[in-house]
Design an enzyme around this catalytic site. Sequence first.
Site, PDB file in Angstrom:
ATOM      1  N   ARG A   1       0.833  -1.205   0.000  1.00  0.00           N
ATOM      2  CA  ARG A   1       0.000   0.000   0.000  1.00  0.00           C
ATOM      3  C   ARG A   1       0.859   1.243   0.000  1.00  0.00           C
ATOM      4  NH1 ARG A   1      -3.171  -2.145  -2.011  1.00  0.00           N
ATOM      5  NH2 ARG A   1      -5.353  -2.511  -1.597  1.00  0.00           N
TER       6      ARG A   1
ATOM      7  N   HIS B   1       0.905  -0.004  -9.650  1.00  0.00           N
ATOM      8  CA  HIS B   1       0.032  -0.865  -8.837  1.00  0.00           C
ATOM      9  C   HIS B   1      -0.339  -2.122  -9.639  1.00  0.00           C
ATOM     10  CE1 HIS B   1      -2.951  -0.670  -5.243  1.00  0.00           C
ATOM     11  NE2 HIS B   1      -2.599  -1.910  -5.498  1.00  0.00           N
TER      12      HIS B   1
ATOM     13  N   GLU C   1      -2.359   7.856  -5.330  1.00  0.00           N
ATOM     14  CA  GLU C   1      -2.273   7.040  -6.539  1.00  0.00           C
ATOM     15  C   GLU C   1      -2.777   7.813  -7.757  1.00  0.00           C
ATOM     16  OE1 GLU C   1      -2.703   3.040  -6.557  1.00  0.00           O
ATOM     17  OE2 GLU C   1      -1.832   2.862  -4.567  1.00  0.00           O
TER      18      GLU C   1
HETATM   19  C1  3PG Z   1      -5.293  -5.523  -3.652  1.00  0.00           C
HETATM   20  O1  3PG Z   1      -5.403  -4.960  -2.568  1.00  0.00           O
HETATM   21  O2  3PG Z   1      -6.061  -6.429  -4.007  1.00  0.00           O
HETATM   22  C2  3PG Z   1      -4.174  -5.146  -4.561  1.00  0.00           C
HETATM   23  O3  3PG Z   1      -3.472  -4.057  -4.069  1.00  0.00           O
HETATM   24  C3  3PG Z   1      -4.641  -4.882  -5.959  1.00  0.00           C
HETATM   25  O4  3PG Z   1      -5.252  -3.641  -6.115  1.00  0.00           O
HETATM   26  P1  3PG Z   1      -5.985  -3.335  -7.503  1.00  0.00           P
HETATM   27  O5  3PG Z   1      -7.292  -4.065  -7.449  1.00  0.00           O
HETATM   28  O6  3PG Z   1      -6.191  -1.867  -7.582  1.00  0.00           O
HETATM   29  O7  3PG Z   1      -5.136  -3.854  -8.596  1.00  0.00           O
END
Ligand code: 3PG
Length: 533
Positions: free
Chosen positions: A231, A287, A260
Amino acid sequence: MKILIAEKIAAESVAYLREQGFDVDEKLGLAQSQIEEEIAPYDGLIVRSVTQVNRSLVEKAKNLKVVGRAGNGIDNIDVDVCTEKGVVAVNTPEANIMAAGELAVGLAFASFRNICIANEAARRDDFRRGQMIGNELDGKTAGIIGMGRIGSIVARKLKGIGMKVVVYDPYIPQERFDKLSVKRCSSLDDLLVQADLITLHTPKTKETYNIIGAAELAKCKPGVRIVNAARGGLVNEDALYDALVSGHVAAAGIDVFDKEPSYDKKPGEQKYENKLLSLSNCVVTPHLGASSHEANTNVGTAVTELVASVLKGELVAAINMPDIDGDLAAMRPYVNLAEKLGAIYYQAESSPVRSITITYSGELAKTETELLTLSVLKGFLSTITNERISFVNVKQRVADMGVDVVESKTTQLEKYTSLITVEFKADEKSLSVSGTVFGQESEILVDFFGYHMDFELSDHVLALQNDDVPGIIGRVGTILGLNKINIATMHWSRKKDKMRAQSFLSIDSPVEEDVIEKLRSIEGVLRVSVLDF
Ligand code: 3PG
């Protein structure tokens, strides 16, 4: 019912929702403010990690029944607000953990072996490998912060490539450390001083936000590598920038940022700035942790099935539901019965209830009954409020009304295998109803305010109290017949001492008020209650 998909999920999962008959809008890349403007008509919302399902959004989401987080982390979902507003929140905690774990390991390799720097240089016609010498991971110490599902996968993989693995996680029992044969760090400092690689695998909470800041980095070995694929904000970005510039941190692999960017906008459409992007020794990915085709399929399938189930009124394991042990499908008939029993009181009585005692007898007493209690309360409130009431907020709503709820259990039971009794205590009187389930799905009312019977509950029931004299049932039947209301089943019960009888009629359609008035005007009929479930 309408579902808004605000962030990308697998196409086949979107198709699944449409096949299930939902009206699905896939609107990717909307600004938060646009989502808030458009959310009002939607029954379901599916997001990933960017959309903030916060108070502002949930309060505008007047129809929202379920929010599906297509993924693991729920720091973008205000679960308390969802609960307060009766919105069921679901996520898919298992579906993308392998993808996330693999990416962290990939970033570790990239940061030890200058893979990305070399790749960029080669494209600039710079092949001076002598300037791209890295370090081997084999034999080094990996410090893992957080040993949940993903941290455990990373621990296994890093051990597999020959790293010594030490872990800091104060919440995980020792058995997990023993099982993975990894060393437990007694404190974060204990990990910081020995790790050549630090990789973070915790959720973002008040406790973990900036868990690695300037002070922590200063304690690390010079040349340490930092990986954050968990995170944004777990590592303080200013402190990391300074340490990367000074070389105290040799390299970092960063998949997540404190703030983000949008992951759906085209280049040039967003003006995203982050000073880490200017450093070649910081490998950056957008991400990507969950972005494998396998994870996309897993997450999409899991989240759409959950959202569809909630919207169809089925029970699912949700983030804001109590933990339910055992087989939800097997509980279903009792859940339905409990909800009906709860819904009886205010359809037949008007004195304000001060407390509700729910007693589970027989086999049921040996099971986890929290869900049944919630079902009773849901039924109870459903008849007196238009507010959005669901399993997730019903307990709070009942408490807000000042109604005490007591649960009791006894395995002693003679006639039935299991029985639910709900006693409603008002100021002047106390009335109770009891029911059981026959076979797989027949919900049977066995006691109604002191009258005993075996009456199968249906969607529409008429409950009549009358003097125990001949002729009344005939007149009731005639009035219903003349008004084209079909009677499915009838049942009588009486209290001889009071010379009163109680009749129950299961009817095929709802009854209009004028017909009820005609029934009430029959001589000897004392009371008519319409029980719609
Ligand atoms: C999660 O918490 O499942 C991951 O960090 C993935 O995040 P995302 O769905 O934005 O790719």
